[in-house]
Design an enzyme around this catalytic site. Structure first.
Site, short mmCIF file in Angstrom:
data_model
loop_
_atom_site.label_atom_id
_atom_site.label_comp_id
_atom_site.label_asym_id
_atom_site.label_seq_id
_atom_site.Cartn_x
_atom_site.Cartn_y
_atom_site.Cartn_z
N ARG A 13 0.83 -1.22 0.00
CA ARG A 13 0.00 0.00 0.00
C ARG A 13 0.86 1.27 0.00
O ARG A 13 0.49 2.27 -0.60
CB ARG A 13 -0.96 -0.04 1.17
CG ARG A 13 -1.91 -1.21 1.01
CD ARG A 13 -3.16 -1.03 1.76
NE ARG A 13 -4.10 -2.09 1.44
CZ ARG A 13 -5.21 -2.30 2.10
NH1 ARG A 13 -5.51 -1.54 3.11
NH2 ARG A 13 -6.03 -3.27 1.74
N ASP B 171 -16.16 9.12 7.65
CA ASP B 171 -15.07 8.16 7.46
C ASP B 171 -13.77 8.93 7.66
O ASP B 171 -13.75 10.17 7.54
CB ASP B 171 -15.11 7.55 6.05
CG ASP B 171 -14.36 6.22 5.98
OD1 ASP B 171 -15.02 5.16 5.98
OD2 ASP B 171 -13.12 6.24 5.94
C1 LIG Z 1 -14.21 -2.35 5.89
S1 LIG Z 1 -14.83 -0.70 5.69
C2 LIG Z 1 -16.47 -0.92 6.38
C3 LIG Z 1 -17.50 -0.12 5.62
C4 LIG Z 1 -18.93 -0.26 6.08
N1 LIG Z 1 -19.12 0.22 7.43
C5 LIG Z 1 -19.42 -1.68 5.97
O1 LIG Z 1 -19.63 -2.34 6.99
O2 LIG Z 1 -19.59 -2.17 4.85
C6 LIG Z 1 -13.96 0.15 7.01
C7 LIG Z 1 -13.99 1.65 6.88
O3 LIG Z 1 -13.56 2.21 8.12
C8 LIG Z 1 -12.80 3.37 7.84
N2 LIG Z 1 -11.93 3.65 8.99
C9 LIG Z 1 -10.83 3.00 9.41
N3 LIG Z 1 -10.31 3.60 10.49
C10 LIG Z 1 -11.10 4.65 10.78
C11 LIG Z 1 -11.08 5.65 11.78
N4 LIG Z 1 -10.14 5.71 12.71
N5 LIG Z 1 -12.07 6.59 11.77
C12 LIG Z 1 -13.05 6.56 10.83
N6 LIG Z 1 -13.11 5.63 9.86
C13 LIG Z 1 -12.15 4.69 9.82
C14 LIG Z 1 -12.02 3.00 6.58
O4 LIG Z 1 -11.57 4.15 5.89
C15 LIG Z 1 -13.07 2.19 5.80
O5 LIG Z 1 -13.78 3.01 4.90
#
Ligand SMILES: C[S@@+](CC[C@H](N)C(=O)[O-])C[C@H]1O[C@@H](n2cnc3c(N)ncnc32)[C@H](O)[C@@H]1O
Length: 268
Positions: A32, A137
């Site tokens: 990445r 996000d």
């Molecule tokens: C696997 S996706 C899940 C998306 C959706 N909630 C679902 O269940 O389909 C995880 C998301 O969490 C976000 N994320 C990770 N760390 C975070 C943080 N500290 N604060 C806010 N968002 C975060 C990532 O950018 C990503 O878009």
């Protein structure tokens, strides 16, 4: 990437996002980071670390988190939550409530908040009630995608056919020639998108929220970060409101005041 650089980058990622990268993620992190090296024309991860820590390069932290966050999602993912929410909304409308607020805390590329918007629109619009959904996000890249609301048609399988024609319009093909659709403006208007780091409470929102979705993001955090996040979610949720977490993210071993309703659904 050598282990010292890997450990230093893991520390930065944790401090900036709460995301814990275990030792076996070295190859993943390297892959990445490589994208950032190419964009910045930097020779190796060690030089990237120096660049990251140099004065005036603070914006690179955002790009680093964009690059390392896992954004897997889909429309109507873990579908039972939306049926449960629709039933709750009907009950609340029946009890006289006419405006609703929800929070989608890890919105990724938008499939989850738009699924929430369709659920609310379907349940509430004929009952004369209104909805506002906050979608947040940490990644600025995914939030841009959310705002645009354009999806490849082959990624829209989970959406009921009737909703596809009601809530989506044809959009220009992707650069690779894939047919795409865009969320209609009235549905997009139910949502507002903001960058928010879930690992850095307190959050600026006041609440009370009727429902909060924090799904498939706590798996990336350690327990300390989860506890702080859940404390804020508890503050923001209305009494009797619902918190949905991912199916593999039960709160069993995490200290919080939430009451269990059924697996992955909690109330205050
Ligand atoms: C696997 S996706 C899940 C998306 C959706 N909630 C679902 O269940 O389909 C995880 C998301 O969490 C976000 N994320 C990770 N760390 C975070 C943080 N500290 N604060 C806010 N968002 C975060 C990532 O950018 C990503 O878009």
């Amino acid at each position: 990437m050598n282990t010292t650089t890997f450990n230093a980058l893991c520390k930065i990622v944790y401090n900036k996002s709460g995301i814990v990268l275990s030792e076996n993620k070295l190859a993943l992190l390297s892959a990445r980071i490589n994208r950032r090296l190419r964009v910045l024309n930097i020779a190796d991860p060690e030089s990237y670390l120096t660049f990251l820590n140099a004065k005036g390069n603070d914006n690179e932290f955002v790009s680093l988190i964009d690059a390392i966050s896992t954004n897997v999602t889909s429309f109507y993912r873990e579908n039972e939550h939306f049926g449960f929410l629709a039933d709750a909304l009907k009950q609340w409308v029946g009890a006289g409530q006419s405006s609703f607020t929800g929070w989608c805390a890890a919105a990724s590329t938008g499939e989850e908040p738009y699924t929430l918007a369709m659920t609310c629109a379907e349940t509430l619009s004929t009952r004369g009630a209104t909805t506002r959904i906050l979608a947040t996000d940490i990644s600025t890249d995914v939030l841009d995608k959310c705002r645009e609301g354009i999806y490849r048609n082959d990624k829209m399988d989970g959406i009921p056919t009737a909703y596809r024609s009601k809530y989506f319009r044809n959009a220009p093909h992707s650069k690779l020639g894939d047919p795409q659709s865009q969320v209609t403006e009235p549905l997009r208007k139910l949502l507002s998108f903001h960058r928010l780091n879930l690992s850095s409470p307190p959050f600026p929102m006041k609440g009370p929220m009727d429902f909060i979705f924090i799904r498939n993001v706590m798996i990336y955090f350690d327990n300390e970060t989860r506890v702080r996040l859940l404390k804020e979610a508890y503050r923001l949720l209305k009494p009797g409101g619902y918190l949905m977490v991912g199916h593999c993210e039960g709160l069993t071993n995490i200290a919080s005041d939430f009451q269990f309703v059924r697996p992955s659904i909690y109330t205050k």
